[in-house]
Design an enzyme around this catalytic site. Structure first.
Site, short mmCIF file in Angstrom:
data_model
loop_
_atom_site.label_atom_id
_atom_site.label_comp_id
_atom_site.label_asym_id
_atom_site.label_seq_id
_atom_site.Cartn_x
_atom_site.Cartn_y
_atom_site.Cartn_z
N GLY A 33 0.84 -1.20 0.00
CA GLY A 33 0.00 0.00 0.00
C GLY A 33 0.87 1.25 0.00
O GLY A 33 1.84 1.32 0.75
N ARG B 5 0.84 -4.97 -4.87
CA ARG B 5 0.93 -6.10 -3.94
C ARG B 5 1.25 -7.30 -4.83
O ARG B 5 0.57 -7.53 -5.83
CB ARG B 5 -0.38 -6.30 -3.21
N ASP C 18 5.01 -4.60 5.80
CA ASP C 18 5.37 -5.95 6.20
C ASP C 18 5.76 -6.87 5.02
O ASP C 18 6.81 -7.50 5.03
CB ASP C 18 4.12 -6.50 6.91
N THR D 85 4.33 2.81 5.61
CA THR D 85 2.92 2.38 5.63
C THR D 85 2.13 3.29 6.55
O THR D 85 2.60 3.59 7.67
CB THR D 85 2.76 0.91 6.07
N ASP E 116 -0.31 2.46 8.17
CA ASP E 116 -0.75 1.68 9.34
C ASP E 116 0.21 1.80 10.53
O ASP E 116 -0.16 1.50 11.66
CB ASP E 116 -0.89 0.20 8.97
N ASP F 141 2.60 -0.11 11.30
CA ASP F 141 2.65 -1.39 12.02
C ASP F 141 3.92 -2.22 11.79
O ASP F 141 3.91 -3.43 11.98
CB ASP F 141 1.41 -2.24 11.65
N ARG G 133 -5.06 -2.21 9.11
CA ARG G 133 -5.55 -3.59 8.92
C ARG G 133 -5.53 -4.40 10.21
O ARG G 133 -6.52 -4.97 10.61
CB ARG G 133 -4.69 -4.27 7.85
O1 F6P Z 1 -1.49 0.17 3.37
C1 F6P Z 1 -2.18 -0.33 4.46
C2 F6P Z 1 -3.63 -0.35 4.14
O2 F6P Z 1 -4.01 0.96 3.81
C3 F6P Z 1 -4.51 -0.88 5.25
O3 F6P Z 1 -4.78 0.03 6.24
C4 F6P Z 1 -5.72 -1.31 4.47
O4 F6P Z 1 -6.41 -2.32 5.16
C5 F6P Z 1 -5.14 -1.83 3.21
O5 F6P Z 1 -3.91 -1.17 3.04
C6 F6P Z 1 -5.98 -1.63 1.99
O6 F6P Z 1 -5.33 -2.23 0.93
P1 F6P Z 1 -5.75 -2.07 -0.60
O7 F6P Z 1 -5.37 -0.70 -1.02
O8 F6P Z 1 -4.96 -3.11 -1.29
O9 F6P Z 1 -7.22 -2.26 -0.65
#
Ligand code: F6P
Length: 320
Positions: free
Chosen positions: A11, A72, A103, A125, A127, A129, A171
């Site tokens: 992300g 991803r 991660d 990120t 998050d 995390d 997340r």
């Molecule tokens: O980058 C982290 C995050 O933003 C999380 O907080 C969220 O759950 C996820 O990515 C969303 O991912 P995507 O953009 O692939 O839907």
């Protein structure tokens, strides 16, 4: 080390561009050639790689997103994916790599390091995390974006004497909820790291109303459950007519704050220093005001991210 590369993965997070800029400018400053890999590990495997110049990173420091694009790419968890990536790095004569992401990006970095490929990870990120660091690139911008919305929601919540549930990202982590809950004066914060009891949530809202409170704002981390489910469960404990706001991907965009830009710049330049020394297999972090280097393997296997849960108690004491 004469030729290095940089990629952003997972992300996106505001400040990733500032980090890439720092890697490129510092690399050139040190007499290296710096390559950019588009679309994270997917681009690495596909050989979507190009040489970056000083000008390629001009006007990027203030921009959100990542001009190297991101993806991803779970396929990089396989040995086959990793070997194909290494093949591309060798083809371009790239001797060291900087990965910026969360991660999954770190896991890719660890795999490359295990194959003997010097790789440095920068935590990026929203998050927040990643273990081994107090802050990740993008977190500060994201919480300020959320806060702006919470302040606006408070206005309308007060006008209509309403309860609002604001679902924020994270997340598996409660960092965004904790920080924006405290900064936004939210009455309640619901995070994955703390058990909650819906009956108590409802009774706190009720007691607030009885004391004359005009609004009730609940910041809910998406890792607990989604906002609509939460509102439905809450309605089992009284007629709260709660409105739900899901902030979603707006949290991932926007021009990075000064703090994110500076952190990204420090991390980017430090990564180049480490590669220059021939080091790899390390993830950078900031603990207090000190920049630290963590072994990838130790980080991913033995360390666990934990948000500052003291903020949870603080909020209970000052924002009920
Ligand atoms: O980058 C982290 C995050 O933003 C999380 O907080 C969220 O759950 C996820 O990515 C969303 O991912 P995507 O953009 O692939 O839907």
């Amino acid at each position: 080390m004469k030729r290095i590369a940089v990629l952003t993965s997972g992300g996106d997070a505001p400040g990733m561009n500032a980090a890439v800029r720092a890697v490129v400018r510092k690399g050139l400053y040190e007499g290296m050639e710096v390559y950019g890999i588009n679309y994270g590990y997917a681009g690495l495997v596909a050989g979507d790689i190009r040489k970056l110049t000083r000008r390629d990173v001009g006007d990027k420091i203030s921009r959100g997103g990542t001009f190297l694009y991101s993806a991803r790419y779970p396929e990089f968890a396989t040995e086959e994916g990793q070997l194909r990536g290494i093949e591309q790095l060798k083809k371009f004569g790239i001797e060291g790599l900087v990965v910026i992401g969360g991660d999954g990006s770190y896991r890719g970095g660890l795999a490359l390091a295990k194959h003997g490929y010097p790789t440095i990870g920068l935590p990026g990120t929203i998050d927040n995390d990643i273990p081994g660091t107090d802050y990740c690139i993008g977190f500060d911008t994201a919480i300020n974006t959320v806060l702006d919305s919470v302040d606006k929601i408070r206005d309308t919540a007060t006008s209509h004497v309403r309860t609002f549930i604001v679902e924020v990202m994270g997340r598996n982590a409660g960092d965004i909820a904790l920080w924006t809950g405290v900064a936004g004066g939210a009455e309640q914060i619901i995070i994955p790291e703390k058990e909650f009891n819906m009956e108590e949530v409802a009774s706190t809202i009720q007691k607030g109303r009885e004391r004359g409170k005009k609004h009730s704002i609940i910041i809910l981390a998406e890792g607990v459950m989604n906002g609509n489910d939460f509102a439905e469960k809450l309605s089992e404990y009284g007629d709260h007519h709660a409105r739900v706001t899901v902030l979603g991907h707006v949290q991932r965009g926007g021009s990075p704050t000064a703090r994110d830009r500076v952190l990204a710049s420090i991390f980017g330049a430090k990564a180049v220093d480490l590669l220059k020394e021939g080091k790899g297999g390390l993830g950078l972090g900031i603990i207090g005001s000190k920049i630290v280097e963590n072994d990838f393997e130790d980080l991913l296997q033995n360390q666990k991210h934990m948000p500052d849960v003291s903020l949870y108690k603080l909020n209970q004491e000052i924002s009920y």
